[in-house]
Each structure stands twice: as structure tokens, then as C-alpha cells.
Design an enzyme around this catalytic site. Structure first.
Site, PDB file in Angstrom:
ATOM      1  N   SER A  77       3.535  -2.259  10.286  1.00 11.88           N
ATOM      2  CA  SER A  77       4.974  -2.397  10.505  1.00 11.88           C
ATOM      3  C   SER A  77       5.498  -3.793  10.173  1.00 11.88           C
ATOM      4  CB  SER A  77       5.356  -2.002  11.936  1.00 11.88           C
ATOM      5  OG  SER A  77       5.021  -0.643  12.169  1.00 11.88           O
ATOM      6  N   GLU A 114      -5.382  -4.826  10.416  1.00  9.72           N
ATOM      7  CA  GLU A 114      -4.315  -3.852  10.650  1.00  9.72           C
ATOM      8  C   GLU A 114      -4.571  -3.130  11.971  1.00  9.72           C
ATOM      9  OE1 GLU A 114      -2.346  -2.670   6.659  1.00  9.72           O
ATOM     10  OE2 GLU A 114      -3.977  -1.273   7.047  1.00  9.72           O
ATOM     11  N   GLU A 156      -6.738   4.796   7.900  1.00  8.44           N
ATOM     12  CA  GLU A 156      -6.478   6.215   7.608  1.00  8.44           C
ATOM     13  C   GLU A 156      -7.690   6.856   6.944  1.00  8.44           C
ATOM     14  OE1 GLU A 156      -2.821   5.491   5.514  1.00  8.44           O
ATOM     15  OE2 GLU A 156      -1.901   4.867   7.401  1.00  8.44           O
ATOM     16  N   GLY A 196       2.897  -1.191   4.172  1.00 10.44           N
ATOM     17  CA  GLY A 196       2.986   0.232   3.868  1.00 10.44           C
ATOM     18  C   GLY A 196       4.420   0.628   3.550  1.00 10.44           C
ATOM     19  N   GLY A 197       5.095   1.193   4.533  1.00 11.28           N
ATOM     20  CA  GLY A 197       6.445   1.738   4.334  1.00 11.28           C
ATOM     21  C   GLY A 197       7.403   0.810   3.605  1.00 11.28           C
ATOM     22  N   GLY A 227       2.785   2.156  10.760  1.00  8.45           N
ATOM     23  CA  GLY A 227       3.768   3.225  10.631  1.00  8.45           C
ATOM     24  C   GLY A 227       4.499   3.557  11.922  1.00  8.45           C
ATOM     25  N   ASN A 273       0.882  -1.169   0.000  1.00  6.60           N
ATOM     26  CA  ASN A 273       0.000   0.000   0.000  1.00  6.60           C
ATOM     27  C   ASN A 273       0.916   1.213   0.000  1.00  6.60           C
ATOM     28  OD1 ASN A 273      -1.767   2.063   0.421  1.00  6.60           O
ATOM     29  ND2 ASN A 273      -2.443   1.394   2.457  1.00  6.60           N
ATOM     30  N   TRP A 274       1.051   1.820  -1.168  1.00  6.46           N
ATOM     31  CA  TRP A 274       1.985   2.948  -1.285  1.00  6.46           C
ATOM     32  C   TRP A 274       1.464   4.198  -0.581  1.00  6.46           C
ATOM     33  CZ3 TRP A 274       3.548   2.904  -7.233  1.00  6.46           C
ATOM     34  CH2 TRP A 274       4.234   1.713  -7.512  1.00  6.46           C
ATOM     35  N   LYS A 275       0.182   4.207  -0.253  1.00 11.21           N
ATOM     36  CA  LYS A 275      -0.440   5.401   0.351  1.00 11.21           C
ATOM     37  C   LYS A 275      -0.157   6.617  -0.545  1.00 11.21           C
ATOM     38  CE  LYS A 275      -0.164   3.113   4.791  1.00 11.21           C
ATOM     39  NZ  LYS A 275      -0.040   3.196   6.246  1.00 11.21           N
ATOM     40  N   HIS A 323      -9.417   1.332   4.852  1.00 11.95           N
ATOM     41  CA  HIS A 323      -8.151   1.519   5.567  1.00 11.95           C
ATOM     42  C   HIS A 323      -8.386   2.459   6.749  1.00 11.95           C
ATOM     43  CE1 HIS A 323      -4.051   2.560   6.539  1.00 11.95           C
ATOM     44  NE2 HIS A 323      -3.697   1.478   5.883  1.00 11.95           N
TER      45      HIS A 323
HETATM   46  P1  13P Z   1       3.136   0.258   7.596  1.00  8.74           P
HETATM   47  O1  13P Z   1       3.601  -1.037   6.985  1.00  8.74           O
HETATM   48  O2  13P Z   1       3.886   1.445   7.090  1.00  8.74           O
HETATM   49  O3  13P Z   1       3.050   0.173   9.084  1.00  8.74           O
HETATM   50  O4  13P Z   1       1.633   0.490   7.065  1.00  8.74           O
HETATM   51  C1  13P Z   1       0.736  -0.558   7.157  1.00  8.74           C
HETATM   52  C2  13P Z   1      -0.480  -0.177   6.408  1.00  8.74           C
HETATM   53  O5  13P Z   1      -1.219   0.699   6.804  1.00  8.74           O
HETATM   54  C3  13P Z   1      -0.752  -0.872   5.132  1.00  8.74           C
HETATM   55  O6  13P Z   1      -2.019  -0.581   4.670  1.00  8.74           O
END
Ligand code: 13P
Length: 251
Positions: free
Chosen positions: A213, A167, A97, A234-235, A173, A9-11, A95
Site C-alpha cells: 500500500s 512486504e 502471493e 502494486g496497485g 492491497g 509490480n503489475w501482478k 512474492h
Molecule cells: P500494493 O501496493 O497493491 O499493496 O501491492 C504491494 C505488492 O505486493 C507489490 O509487490
């Protein structure tokens, strides 16, 4: 048997050029390799069509959202049909967010899920508790309500098309991942919730990803759990050097 998936997920990261570059690099890194899971990248809406054109079928492409309306006067929104018309096969929905910053409720997510399915997209449906809920021991009731409120209107056949992603918000993050035991415990619970509604066969076939994470150093341990079917990353999905080892954690 249910699918194993590693999804990025590149966000809101990467320009179009950077995103296409990353997708091509990932595609090249996977070429000729034995891959034991499906690989997906969830990219910004502006990038979807170009990324689809830059990868082989080994890399599935996901939108990170779609509208809760089919079409019409909704300035700035992108419909499920538009997403599907790019060649994307998946859409990340719910998600944390989007729930926290853009007011997405269970009711809205119910509509988005129906439209995604109607347009042949596979929803990657995110659920998870915030820290206070975990500390109060309420994580099970939170994820159960999220699933019930947005997904339990679906027929068993349609529910079978959903990928779930657990999640925990406190792990996103933060570098603070759930332990393998915490992940297994709640994934097994989520599967039991699905089984109680749709039966053991549907539950057995439901892919449940872990996100928060997840990285090259903890992926193997997380994925070794019987009810963890992969990750939503994510990251660590923003560079091939970090993402590829997570995919290879299934080897
Ligand atoms: P991180 O891997 O950066 O913690 O993000 C997880 C996430 O929200 C994937 O959708």
C-alpha cells in the site's frame, strides 16, 4: 552507495496492449526528467519482450517469477534464461502471493535465486510476515528465516547482487501501510541480519525496498527513512499518474 529503486509490480493486470501502452506512457513521462532512483516495472511474462522493446534504458523490466529448473519438461514454466533472453534485467522472487497461493517454499526460492543469478538477472527477493505473525511480535524472526533459508547459501559477491523487498502481507492491497517507524525498524533489523552474515559493507550496499500500500501520499515519508531504499509498488503502479509521483518522491 546502494541503489534507490522504485519498482512496479503489475501482478496479473493489463492485457498486452494495455501493458505496452502503460510502459510507453511511463517512458514518455520520464523522458527529460531528473530521476533520482532506478525505475523498474514487473510485468506479466507474456508482456516482457514487448515492454522491453517499448522503453528506453531508464525503465528496467522485471519478470514476476521464473522457474526453479533450468530447462526441460516443465510445461507452463518460464526459465531464468528465457527471461534474460527477452532483455529483462530483474526478476521478482518469493512474492507473498506466490508463497501463499502457489506453494513456493524457501527451498524452491533458493533454486530460483541461483538460476536468476546464473543468468545475470537481479532478483528482487520478497520477504514479509503475515498479520498473525506481526501481532505475535514474530516479524523479525520470520524475515530472518526467509533470508537465511533462501539466500545465505550465496557468496558475499552474489548476495551483493540481490535487492530485498520487505512486504508485510497485512499491508499488501489493503490500504493499510506500515508506518514509517515500523518500516524503518524492520528494515534496520534486516540490514543487521545481512551485516551479521556478510559484514557491514555488503549490508550497507544492499537495497531494501518497502512494499504494501505504498502510494503517492505516503512514499516520501517512507523513503525518508535511512534504511528504506525505495518501494515495490502494486496497485499504484498501474497508472502513470499514480506511479510517477512515487518515483518523484526521491526528488
Ligand atoms: P500494493 O501496493 O497493491 O499493496 O501491492 C504491494 C505488492 O505486493 C507489490 O509487490
Amino acid at each position: 552507495m546502494r541503489k534507490k529503486i522504485v519498482a512496479g509490480n503489475w501482478k496479473m493486470n493489463k492485457t498486452l496492449q494495455e501493458g505496452v501502452e502503460l510502459a510507453k506512457e511511463l517512458n514518455a513521462a520520464l523522458a527529460g526528467k531528473t530521476i533520482n532512483c532506478d525505475v523498474v516495472v514487473g510485468v506479466p511474462a507474456t508482456h516482457i519482450a514487448s515492454v522491453v522493446a517499448s522503453v528506453d534504458s531508464v525503465v528496467g523490466v522485471a519478470a514476476q517469477n521464473c522457474a526453479d529448473k533450468a530447462s526441460g519438461a516443465y510445461t507452463g514454466e518460464i526459465s531464468a534464461a528465457m527471461v534474460a533472453s527477452t532483455g529483462a534485467k530483474y526478476v521478482i522472487l518469493g512474492h507473498s502471493e506466490r508463497r501463499a497461493y502457489y506453494g513456493e517454499t524457501s527451498e524452491i526460492l533458493k533454486e530460483k535465486t541461483l538460476l536468476a543469478l546464473a543468468n545475470g538477472l537481479t532478483p528482487i527477493f520478497c520477504i514479509g510476515e503475515v498479520l498473525e505473525e506481526r501481532e505475535a511480535g514474530k516479524q523479525n524472526e520470520v524475515v530472518k528465516a526467509q533470508i537465511e533459508e533462501s539466500l545465505f547459501n550465496l557468496s558475499a559477491e552474489d548476495f551483493g547482487k540481490i535487492v530485498l523487498a520487505y512486504e508485510p502481507v497485512w499491508a499488501i492491497g489493503t490500504g493499510k501501510t506500515a508506518t514509517a517507524e515500523q518500516a524503518q525498524e524492520i528494515h534496520a533489523y534486516i540490514r543487521s541480519v545481512v551485516a551479521a552474515k556478510y559484514g557491514a559493507e555488503v549490508a550497507d550496499n544492499t537495497t531494501i525496498l518497502y512494499g504494501g500500500s505504498c502510494n503517492a501520499s505516503n512514499a516520501k515519508e517512507l523513503f525518508a527513512n535511512p534504511d528504506v531504499d525505495g518501494g515495490l509498488i502494486g496497485g499504484a503502479s498501474l497508472a502513470v499518474a499514480n506511479f510517477l509521483p512515487i518515483i518523484e518522491a526521491w526528488n
